[in-house]
Design an enzyme around this catalytic site. Structure first.
Site, PDB file in Angstrom:
ATOM      1  CG  HIS A  43      39.460  46.807  95.933  1.00  0.00           C
ATOM      2  ND1 HIS A  43      39.106  48.044  95.448  1.00  0.00           N
ATOM      3  CD2 HIS A  43      39.823  46.067  94.859  1.00  0.00           C
ATOM      4  CE1 HIS A  43      39.228  48.031  94.121  1.00  0.00           C
ATOM      5  NE2 HIS A  43      39.667  46.844  93.745  1.00  0.00           N
ATOM      6  CB  CYS A  79      29.707  50.000  87.591  1.00  0.00           C
ATOM      7  SG  CYS A  79      30.953  48.915  86.911  1.00  0.00           S
ATOM      8  CB  SER A 110      37.776  43.933  92.474  1.00  0.00           C
ATOM      9  OG  SER A 110      36.518  43.486  92.859  1.00  0.00           O
ATOM     10  CG  ASN A 111      36.762  44.512  86.548  1.00  0.00           C
ATOM     11  OD1 ASN A 111      36.696  43.963  85.458  1.00  0.00           O
ATOM     12  ND2 ASN A 111      37.728  45.386  86.844  1.00  0.00           N
ATOM     13  CD  GLU A 131      34.695  50.704  94.174  1.00  0.00           C
ATOM     14  OE1 GLU A 131      35.200  50.069  93.216  1.00  0.00           O
ATOM     15  OE2 GLU A 131      33.465  50.803  94.349  1.00  0.00           O
TER      16      GLU A 131
END
Ligand code: 0CN
Ligand code: SF4
Length: 324
Positions: free
Chosen positions: A140, A211, A240-241, A142
């Protein structure tokens, strides 16, 4: 004049469909900021403005910005000299701004401040002499960005509890853990639990790295999924989220589908379905939620209920270079 023939819809009443719409859903403060950065950069510097990686993982957002003059590329070497470039919300390894500086490129960093916070924590732990165990999904952007804040070999990625069991560190070794911002709250708690059990001295972040937007959207799905026959999550397969929202619903025993746009809904999914839960990942615009509601209303008489799990009022400042 004769009245027109009634359409088939008017001759028979459509069956009812209850919609449980999750709140919060959709855009988070980091996504709002990243999109505004690209828009303002185009206004200030003129088109084209290059963007390294999809600014956020949503095709509709990317296409809208492309129409305004953004050019999306994966790597900095695809950006011509002398053209401004924006780094995506997911963050970049340190080598990326370094290369931009070396090429004297004008760049604007749209990394979400909550991702940057994890970057700074990584630096601090290394300064304190600790090796970092990073919890995240391999590949990913991030994860690539956060691991690229430190030297190779200073951070080890774990994705699962099984990965924790395989770690070869000594119990007394100075260790710290950090996490990707968009993970499953429940899976991460298990992985962190396994880390703390194996390495009782391991240090963690003061407040968790997942987050607020990720945890609030998961909490909202937990409220709607048990009462729904089907959950629809609007989001991209590389988000992803958004993927985590599908998992949350499925783990509660509800069938869940990830869709990018309303036209991906197969009418057969609605067979025997009386209640649908609806949510959207942090990178999916509200417009696409309305599009889905309108599509469902073509087939059924829709009754909408919003189920709120949390209130959000987070706003992030723009980079100073775009404030004037
Ligand atoms: O879907 P996104 O662009 O990114 P991931 O969920 O894949 O990380 O949402 C914005 C989140 C960030 C950064
Ligand atoms: Fe930032 Fe969280 Fe939104 Fe990612 S999902 S951009 S970390 S607020």
């Amino acid at each position: 004049m004769n009245a027109p023939f009634p359409s088939p819809d008017e001759t028979q009443t459509k069956p009812g469909l209850r919609l449980l719409i999750a709140a919060p859903r959709g855009f988070c403060a980091g996504v709002d900021r990243a999109i505004e950065i690209v828009e303002r950069a185009i206004e200030k510097y003129g088109a084209p403005v290059y963007v390294r990686h999809e600014i956020v993982h949503n095709r509709y957002v990317v296409e809208s910005l492309r129409e305004k003059g953004a050019v999306f590329v994966e790597e900095l070497d695809e950006v011509p000299d002398g053209v401004p470039v924006v780094f995506s919300a997911h963050g970049v390894p340190k080598s990326v701004p370094a290369e931009a500086q070396a090429r004297e490129l004008l760049y604007v960093d749209a990394t979400c401040p909550l991702v940057s916070k994890v970057h700074r924590q990584a630096e601090r732990q290394i300064e304190k002499g600790r090796h970092i165990i990073f919890v995240g999904h391999a590949g990913h952007p991030e994860v690539i960005g956060t691991m690229g804040q430190v030297e190779p070999g200073q951070m080890t990625l774990v994705e699962t509890v099984e990965d924790v069991a395989k770690l070869a560190f000594d119990t007394e070794e100075p260790l710290a853990y950090l996490t990707q911002t968009t993970l499953s709250v429940d899976d991460t708690a298990e992985i962190v639990g396994a880390l703390e059990e194996r390495f009782p001295h391991i240090r963690g972040p003061k407040a968790e790295d997942i987050c607020y937007a990720t945890s609030n959207r998961q909490a909202a799905v937990k409220q709607i999924a048990p009462g729904a026959d089907l959950v629809l999550v609007i989001g991209a397969p590389n988000s992803s989220n958004s993927l985590r929202l599908v998992e949350v619903a499925e783990r509660l025993g509800t069938v869940a589908k990830l869709i990018q746009r309303a036209d991906e809904i197969d009418p057969a999914w609605l067979d025997g379905v009386g209640t649908i839960g609806l949510t959207a990942g942090a990178s999916a615009p509200e417009k696409l939620v309305r599009e889905v509601v309108d599509k469902l209303a073509e087939w059924r008489t829709v009754e909408e209920d919003t189920i709120a799990a949390a209130e959000e009022n987070m706003v992030f400042k723009l980079p100073r270079q775009l404030m004037d």
